[in-house]
Structure formats: structure tokens, C-alpha cells
Design an enzyme around this catalytic site. Structure first.
Site, mmCIF file in Angstrom:
data_model
loop_
_atom_site.group_PDB
_atom_site.id
_atom_site.type_symbol
_atom_site.label_atom_id
_atom_site.label_comp_id
_atom_site.label_asym_id
_atom_site.label_seq_id
_atom_site.Cartn_x
_atom_site.Cartn_y
_atom_site.Cartn_z
ATOM 1 C CB ALA A 16 -0.933 0.004 1.219
ATOM 2 C CB SER A 17 4.370 1.966 0.535
ATOM 3 O OG SER A 17 4.997 1.089 -0.391
ATOM 4 C CG ASP A 65 9.642 -9.902 4.566
ATOM 5 O OD1 ASP A 65 8.953 -10.156 3.554
ATOM 6 O OD2 ASP A 65 10.811 -10.309 4.714
ATOM 7 C CG ASN A 92 -1.168 -4.169 -4.757
ATOM 8 O OD1 ASN A 92 -1.346 -4.211 -5.971
ATOM 9 N ND2 ASN A 92 -0.294 -3.331 -4.202
ATOM 10 C CB SER A 144 0.518 -9.435 -13.633
ATOM 11 O OG SER A 144 1.066 -8.884 -14.808
ATOM 12 C CE1 TYR A 157 5.098 -9.258 -10.910
ATOM 13 C CE2 TYR A 157 4.364 -9.384 -13.198
ATOM 14 C CZ TYR A 157 4.245 -8.856 -11.925
ATOM 15 O OH TYR A 157 3.253 -7.931 -11.660
ATOM 16 C CB ALA A 159 6.121 -18.929 -12.587
ATOM 17 C CE LYS A 161 2.012 -10.402 -9.474
ATOM 18 N NZ LYS A 161 1.397 -9.870 -8.234
ATOM 19 C CB ILE A 190 -1.178 -0.174 -14.202
ATOM 20 C CG1 ILE A 190 -2.281 -1.213 -14.479
ATOM 21 C CG2 ILE A 190 -1.716 1.008 -13.403
ATOM 22 C CD1 ILE A 190 -3.454 -0.707 -15.274
#
Length: 249
Positions: A16-17, A65, A92, A144, A157, A159, A161, A190
């Protein structure tokens, strides 16, 4: 006019940062939800909390973490202590360690799989018990378009998702009879800090694949999350919803 109303809902948003995660947190706050904002970077996380409060919602920050199950459990316990319940879990948070498969190290593979896949698993498992006690809840996993179409240099990445998509469908089958709904959203290109790390050549190739001929905004993903989090999305379960301008059809 139909409006998304999340008044009295308690939500957790990881990553959320910044970027999509920040947009999700602020959008949920605008709809009336209390938001527990989770990330590894304390400074930017506090900025997100401030934006949520300005939007009219309650918000708290939790540095965590997500690869660490004990740390995740502690966040969930603190959210329950502060807000009394958990209605919506938005996974997320994610990372990339791009490299061609032949050059990819075990560390690059493991870091992405552990962060993206295991992190989502950790939070879903941790919130499942309080949601069962409440006899309801929403699990929303952000994946994604790469997890559906693949991408050069992103085997780890993609794999991770794709794995979350299959995980989502399995959880939906396991938990829906108990009132817990699980879906995932697959953003395309995005504009975020993460996507801006891509090379110009890579960006041009992705742009050519988008029928709408434009990039997406983090808020456009956030609106889809808010819809699923609300009662308007109560009959959507076990689905992958693409927010990608038609990139994956």
C-alpha cells in the site's frame, strides 16, 4: 444512482505504500472503509495513511515482510485488536527480479515466488479464521496480465502470478460455502514505479498489444477492487478479472 458503499467494512491492503496499492487503499477509504495499510517502507506507508484519512476513511500503517508468516499473523492480530474484524483482504504486494530464464539465479526465482505467491498465501491463511468466525469475507488477489500471457525475462514473475490465479480458484472452491468469496484482478500495463523500470523497447512492445492504445491508471484497478469488495460483487467468485485495455482477450 448506484454507489459503492464500504461503510463499516475493515480492509487490509498489502503493497500500500505506492502505485496500485496506494490507489486501492485510498479508493477503499473514499468508499467509507477502514484500511490497514501494509508495506515494507514506513515513510511512504504513512503518506498513504494520510491520504486515506483525507479521503474520509480510518487508516493505520503496518510495516511487514509478507514472506514472514509470523509477521503476517502479527499484523492480522493487530488489525483485529484495532478494528474488531476483517472484511476484505487485498493481496497486492509484489516484486520483480527480471532476467532471461537461462541467466536467472535461484535467488531471483525464489525471491519473486516467495514474495508474490507465498505472501498472498500467508495473508489469505491468516485472515481465513476470523472471516470464518464472521461467516463471511472477501479475498482479492492482484495478479497480472503477464501471468496469463507470459513475458520475456519474467518467467519468475509470470509463474508467480499464474500460480496465484490457480490458488484463487482453489480457495474459492474451498471457502465459498462458508461465505468467503475469492477473486483476482489482472492489471495490464498500468503506469507505476514498477512498470517504469521496464526498458523503452519493452514499453513500446507492450503498448502495441493494448487495443485501447493507452496505458492504464492505478485508480482504474482500484475501482475494480472496490466493486468486488462491495455487496455489488457478491455473486462473482473464483474469477480472474482483467483490467488491461484488452491486452489479454
Amino acid at each position: 444512482m448506484i454507489q459503492i458503499d464500504l461503510t463499516d467494512r475493515v480492509t487490509i491492503v498489502t503493497g500500500a505504500s505506492r502505485g496500485i496499492g496506494r490507489a486501492i487503499a485510498v479508493t477503499l477509504a473514499q468508499a467509507g472503509a477502514a484500511v490497514a495499510c501494509v508495506a515494507r517502507s514506513e515513510g511512504p506507508l504513512k503518506e498513504t495513511v494520510s491520504l486515506c484519512e483525507k479521503a474520509g476513511g480510518k487508516a493505520l500503517d503496518f510495516v511487514c515482510d509478507i514472506k514472514d508468516q509470523a509477521a503476517v499473523n502479527a499484523v492480522v492480530s493487530n488489525v483485529l485488536e484495532n478494528f474488531g474484524r476483517i472484511d476484505v483482504m487485498v493481496n497486492n504486494a509484489g516484486t520483480t527480479r527480471d532476467n532471461l530464464m537461462m541467466r536467472m539465479s535461484d535467488e531471483e526465482w525464489d525471491d519473486v515466488i516467495d514474495t508474490n505467491m507465498k505472501g498472498s498465501f500467508h495473508f489469505c491463511r491468516a485472515v481465513a479464521r476470523p472471516m470464518l468466525k464472521q461467516k463471511g469475507g472477501k479475498l482479492i488477489n492482484i495478479i497480472s496480465a503477464t501471468g496469463q500471457a507470459g513475458n520475456v525475462g519474467q518467467a519468475n514473475y509470470a509463474a508467480s502470478k499464474a500460480g496465484i490465479a490457480a490458488f484463487t480458484k482453489s480457495v474459492a472452491r474451498e471457502m465459498s460455502a462458508k461465505g468467503i468469496i475469492c477473486n483476482c484482478i489482472a492489471p495490464g500495463y498500468i503506469v507505476t514505479e514498477m512498470s517504469e523500470k521496464l526498458s523503452d523497447k519493452h514499453k513500446e512492445r507492450l503498448f502495441d498489444l493494448i487495443p485501447l492504445a493507452r496505458t492504464g491508471k492505478p485508480e482504474e484497478v482500484a475501482y475494480a477492487v472496490a466493486f468486488l469488495a462491495s455487496d455489488l460483487g457478491n455473486f462473482i467468485n473464483g474469477q480472474v478479472i482483467n483490467v488491461d485495455g484488452g491486452m489479454v482477450m
